[in-house]
Design a protein around this motif. Structure first.
Motif, PDB file in Angstrom:
ATOM      1  N   UNK A 226       0.784  -1.237   0.000  1.00  0.00           N
ATOM      2  CA  UNK A 226       0.000   0.000   0.000  1.00  0.00           C
ATOM      3  C   UNK A 226       0.816   1.287   0.000  1.00  0.00           C
ATOM      4  N   UNK A 227       2.061   1.222   0.438  1.00  0.00           N
ATOM      5  CA  UNK A 227       2.865   2.441   0.566  1.00  0.00           C
ATOM      6  C   UNK A 227       3.681   2.678  -0.702  1.00  0.00           C
ATOM      7  N   UNK A 228       3.440   3.784  -1.428  1.00  0.00           N
ATOM      8  CA  UNK A 228       4.190   4.065  -2.668  1.00  0.00           C
ATOM      9  C   UNK A 228       5.695   4.146  -2.460  1.00  0.00           C
ATOM     10  N   UNK A 229       6.129   4.519  -1.248  1.00  0.00           N
ATOM     11  CA  UNK A 229       7.572   4.577  -0.981  1.00  0.00           C
ATOM     12  C   UNK A 229       8.212   3.205  -1.170  1.00  0.00           C
ATOM     13  N   UNK A 230       7.500   2.163  -0.751  1.00  0.00           N
ATOM     14  CA  UNK A 230       8.028   0.811  -0.909  1.00  0.00           C
ATOM     15  C   UNK A 230       7.989   0.361  -2.368  1.00  0.00           C
ATOM     16  N   UNK A 231       7.027   0.869  -3.134  1.00  0.00           N
ATOM     17  CA  UNK A 231       6.994   0.537  -4.560  1.00  0.00           C
ATOM     18  C   UNK A 231       8.275   1.019  -5.228  1.00  0.00           C
ATOM     19  N   UNK A 232       8.747   2.184  -4.801  1.00  0.00           N
ATOM     20  CA  UNK A 232      10.002   2.717  -5.347  1.00  0.00           C
ATOM     21  C   UNK A 232      11.173   1.851  -4.923  1.00  0.00           C
ATOM     22  N   UNK A 233      11.175   1.459  -3.665  1.00  0.00           N
ATOM     23  CA  UNK A 233      12.277   0.648  -3.139  1.00  0.00           C
ATOM     24  C   UNK A 233      12.377  -0.696  -3.863  1.00  0.00           C
ATOM     25  N   UNK A 240       6.614  -5.177  -5.397  1.00  0.00           N
ATOM     26  CA  UNK A 240       6.319  -5.003  -3.979  1.00  0.00           C
ATOM     27  C   UNK A 240       5.166  -5.909  -3.551  1.00  0.00           C
ATOM     28  N   UNK A 241       4.119  -5.977  -4.381  1.00  0.00           N
ATOM     29  CA  UNK A 241       2.977  -6.839  -4.068  1.00  0.00           C
ATOM     30  C   UNK A 241       3.379  -8.318  -4.121  1.00  0.00           C
ATOM     31  N   UNK A 242       4.215  -8.654  -5.085  1.00  0.00           N
ATOM     32  CA  UNK A 242       4.702 -10.032  -5.207  1.00  0.00           C
ATOM     33  C   UNK A 242       5.461 -10.437  -3.943  1.00  0.00           C
ATOM     34  N   UNK A 243       6.359  -9.557  -3.491  1.00  0.00           N
ATOM     35  CA  UNK A 243       7.129  -9.838  -2.272  1.00  0.00           C
ATOM     36  C   UNK A 243       6.205  -9.985  -1.072  1.00  0.00           C
TER      37      UNK A 243
END
Length: 258
Positions: A226-233, A240-243
């Protein structure tokens, strides 16, 4: 045996002005004051001066030294005061170490002709998430991980950060290769991710708390999604969703993290 201000100051390695100041603030009274106005110090005063100078070496304020010396003359009272002051100094040292690391980073970047980065190397591991970590896991968890991070040299921080980035980037590789979250490749990477968590003091995985570890992983999986910051990471929102799904399956299937 008695000593004048000058004689005692010379033997104690301090100035006569310091002795007179201690007298003025009531910290160290002379044994007597002669008719000539001279202050004379005997054995009791010298013993008290020794304790004053010892406590002063710790950086303890004179007002606190007075409280220690004027309290009940027991080893326990002095130990309690010194313990409290030691904890204060430890907090100051941690703060100073963070500032030193920031300056080292800035110098390193300047020498390389690069701009210093205002990122995790300056903020400290999870400093930006302090409130959340303390509320969820307690002050001890945050302090342990924070001290662990700030105890590293700049080079060690760089190496750890590079390894972490490689671990997270690996999720995108596996996802884009078409694997499913329950595949062997994804679950092996989930196990590596859990080992990464275990390296960090203050986390439930480091402490070996199974129930809290599962709770932590599930909470982080939600953040990954849900956090776009993690999508960047992670490189992409899909990675990110896969992980997140792979990690949920990992802790769910095993019944414990790892």
């Amino acid at each position: 045996m008695e000593w004048t201000v000058r004689e005692l100051a010379e033997r104690a390695g301090i100035s006569g002005r310091t002795l007179r100041h201690y007298h003025q603030i009531g910290l160290l009274d002379p044994d007597r004051v002669g008719s000539n106005g001279y202050r004379y110090y005997g054995l009791d005063a010298v013993s008290r001066l020794q304790r004053i100078l010892l406590l002063r070496e710790t950086g303890m304020p004179l007002s606190d030294i007075a409280d220690v010396l004027d309290a009940a003359a027991t080893p326990e009272a002095e130990m309690e005061a010194l313990t409290g002051h030691m904890e204060h100094l430890a907090r100051e040292r941690a703060s100073l170490n963070r500032r030193i690391n920031a300056v080292e980073h800035t110098l390193s970047m300047r020498r390389e002709g690069r701009k210093p980065r205002m990122d995790v190397m300056l903020e400290g591991f999870n400093d930006r998430y302090e409130t959340e970590v303390v509320e969820r896991w307690g002050r001890g968890a945050f302090d342990a991980s924070n001290q662990w991070w700030h105890g590293k040299s700049i080079q060690q921080q760089k190496e750890w950060k590079a390894r972490a980035e490689a671990l997270l980037a690996g999720w995108r590789v596996i996802q884009e290769e078409g694997d499913e979250p329950d595949s062997a490749a994804a679950q092996d990477h989930a196990a590596a991710h859990m080992e990464w968590f275990r390296e960090i003091p203050g986390t439930p995985t480091h402490a070996g708390d199974t129930a809290k570890s599962v709770d932590m992983v599930r909470g982080l999986a939600t953040q990954y999604e849900s956090n776009p910051d993690f999508h960047v990471v992670f490189g992409t929102a899909e990675a990110a969703r896969f992980a997140a799904n792979a990690l949920r399956l990992h802790v769910g299937n095993s019944g414990k993290p790892g």
